[in-house]
Design an enzyme around this catalytic site. Sequence first.
Site, PDB file in Angstrom:
ATOM      1  N   ASP A  30       0.851  -1.187   0.000  1.00  0.00           N
ATOM      2  CA  ASP A  30       0.000   0.000   0.000  1.00  0.00           C
ATOM      3  C   ASP A  30       0.883   1.232   0.000  1.00  0.00           C
ATOM      4  O   ASP A  30       2.025   1.187   0.474  1.00  0.00           O
ATOM      5  CB  ASP A  30      -0.916   0.001   1.240  1.00  0.00           C
ATOM      6  CG  ASP A  30      -2.175   0.828   1.015  1.00  0.00           C
ATOM      7  OD1 ASP A  30      -3.261   0.241   0.900  1.00  0.00           O
ATOM      8  OD2 ASP A  30      -2.061   2.070   0.937  1.00  0.00           O
ATOM      9  N   ARG A 155     -19.228  -9.398   0.813  1.00  0.00           N
ATOM     10  CA  ARG A 155     -20.099  -8.486   1.553  1.00  0.00           C
ATOM     11  C   ARG A 155     -19.379  -8.047   2.808  1.00  0.00           C
ATOM     12  O   ARG A 155     -18.753  -8.871   3.475  1.00  0.00           O
ATOM     13  CB  ARG A 155     -21.379  -9.210   2.005  1.00  0.00           C
ATOM     14  CG  ARG A 155     -22.297  -9.639   0.914  1.00  0.00           C
ATOM     15  CD  ARG A 155     -23.244 -10.703   1.453  1.00  0.00           C
ATOM     16  NE  ARG A 155     -22.490 -11.868   1.941  1.00  0.00           N
ATOM     17  CZ  ARG A 155     -23.022 -12.838   2.708  1.00  0.00           C
ATOM     18  NH1 ARG A 155     -24.275 -12.766   3.093  1.00  0.00           N
ATOM     19  NH2 ARG A 155     -22.292 -13.879   3.087  1.00  0.00           N
ATOM     20  N   PHE A 255     -32.521 -10.235   0.371  1.00  0.00           N
ATOM     21  CA  PHE A 255     -32.536  -8.898  -0.242  1.00  0.00           C
ATOM     22  C   PHE A 255     -33.947  -8.454  -0.591  1.00  0.00           C
ATOM     23  O   PHE A 255     -34.183  -7.767  -1.573  1.00  0.00           O
ATOM     24  CB  PHE A 255     -31.597  -8.831  -1.461  1.00  0.00           C
ATOM     25  CG  PHE A 255     -30.191  -8.556  -1.030  1.00  0.00           C
ATOM     26  CD1 PHE A 255     -29.505  -9.500  -0.293  1.00  0.00           C
ATOM     27  CD2 PHE A 255     -29.580  -7.341  -1.287  1.00  0.00           C
ATOM     28  CE1 PHE A 255     -28.234  -9.240   0.173  1.00  0.00           C
ATOM     29  CE2 PHE A 255     -28.307  -7.067  -0.828  1.00  0.00           C
ATOM     30  CZ  PHE A 255     -27.630  -8.023  -0.092  1.00  0.00           C
ATOM     31  N   CYS A 266     -20.608   0.283  -2.215  1.00  0.00           N
ATOM     32  CA  CYS A 266     -20.703  -0.461  -3.476  1.00  0.00           C
ATOM     33  C   CYS A 266     -21.988  -0.214  -4.256  1.00  0.00           C
ATOM     34  O   CYS A 266     -21.948   0.348  -5.342  1.00  0.00           O
ATOM     35  CB  CYS A 266     -20.554  -1.959  -3.208  1.00  0.00           C
ATOM     36  SG  CYS A 266     -18.908  -2.372  -2.624  1.00  0.00           S
ATOM     37  N   LYS A 269     -22.772   3.463  -5.787  1.00  0.00           N
ATOM     38  CA  LYS A 269     -21.827   3.951  -6.797  1.00  0.00           C
ATOM     39  C   LYS A 269     -21.764   3.005  -7.993  1.00  0.00           C
ATOM     40  O   LYS A 269     -21.582   3.430  -9.134  1.00  0.00           O
ATOM     41  CB  LYS A 269     -20.438   4.179  -6.194  1.00  0.00           C
ATOM     42  CG  LYS A 269     -19.640   2.910  -5.981  1.00  0.00           C
ATOM     43  CD  LYS A 269     -18.136   3.159  -6.040  1.00  0.00           C
ATOM     44  CE  LYS A 269     -17.344   1.926  -5.634  1.00  0.00           C
ATOM     45  NZ  LYS A 269     -17.170   0.880  -6.620  1.00  0.00           N
TER      46      LYS A 269
END
Length: 439
Positions: A30, A155, A255, A266, A269
């Site tokens: 990173d 998730r 869902f 997520c 966008k």
Amino acid sequence: MQLTVIGTGYLGATHAACMAELGHEVLGVDVDPDKIAALQAGRVPFYEPGLEELLAKHVATGRLRFTTSYQEAAAFGEVHFSCVGTPQKKGEPGADLRYVDAVIDSLAPHLTRPTVLVGKSTVPVGTAQRLAERLAELAPAGAGAELAWNPEFLREGFAVEDTLRPDRLVFGLAGSGSRAEAVLRQVYAPLLEAEVPLVVADFPTAELVKTAANAFLATKISFINAMAEVCEAAGADVTLLSTSLSYDTRIGGRFLNAGVGFGGGCLPKDIRAFMARAGELGVDQALTFLREVDSINMRRRDRMVELAREHCEGSLLGRRIAVWGAAFKPDSDDIRDSPALNVAARLQLLGAEVTVYDPKAMDNARKMYPGLGYAASAVEAARGAEVVLHLTEWPEFRAIDPVELRPDVARPQIIDGRNALDRERWRAAGWTYRALGRP
Ligand code: UDX
């Protein structure tokens, strides 16, 4: 195998720890030295159940290390996973690809031997082809530096589980003769032995699988929330409706929970970036329904504000409101596009005195919304409140006893924005209980 995982945010940190768990030697990379120092010390800079234990375990064995050096990464890795973010561009619906591009530009010049770079980020369809060409152009190894696309579907809250036991693996490859398939089969050998389904596809299909999956999930949530709007107008109960629909195995119950809708880093966008990309491809009509999906979702937040106002006799000025929940969903401290905080901030703009409590997301919420009030517990947040809003369905909110809480509030009124509390229990304790999509 020796793998690197570039980008150690939510996806990358999880992927790195899980690849070590599968038995690989992993180097996490990173550009942020603070993040690398924390991870190297075995600390995860966000909340994800089970991840810190896994990370600490493999840092201790030495199978998992971290660095800020691309040169070291190139020397170490046979395979490189790119796990950087693709946020929404400021003021535009499309995805910002600067981090994805930066990985290629920083790593490629060091790639002197044959390697596979595997993209995992969610990108607009067509990106992989462009990146593959740039990789071959910039790498001293030339065409020996291959690209593959292997979307993630994890998730938040279940990230480790979803990485180690995914519903499927998708490998997007450049074409026949690519070494990448054999390399990826070797990386994921334990999962393939456990019979995780594998789809081998071309680049654009692999890229689309991820975007299509998120578009479908968002549509399913907005479908039931649209039904909630109709239920409210017709005096019907959306929770009984969704339970009845769920018994149809073609529909299924997951869902299908009506409430204040979806948020997070997520779904919102991704559907916007998907529409923008469809427009560039000249097929915007194919996805205009997603604009409706987005609007239905945002209208649920408006409705929540409206319901709160109704419970304050039409004016929010100076009214005390408790908000239970700040994270965009339970088991996460992520507040990106959180419906709970969006509603809290809007109520405050309308003059209410809002006090928020969340089991894990308080620090993030305070940083982003320093003007809101915060309390150390759900009960403290509710103290003196005229209305309590239940906006993120943490189990600890379901465990609250409405009888015990009643003397603490100014008026016993609760609005359940997630249809997760026991209505009869709250009503029996003398509360006015309202929920989205229920009479
Ligand atoms: C999502 C996808 O599920 C995952 O596969 C992808 O890789 C990343 O995006 P995540 O953002 O972690 O994962 O959250 P998810 O569990 O999908 O929930 C998204 C939002 O929808 C949350 O705000 C949640 O509260 C809301 N939701 C979910 C509902 O409102 N109703 C439901 O029935 C389910």
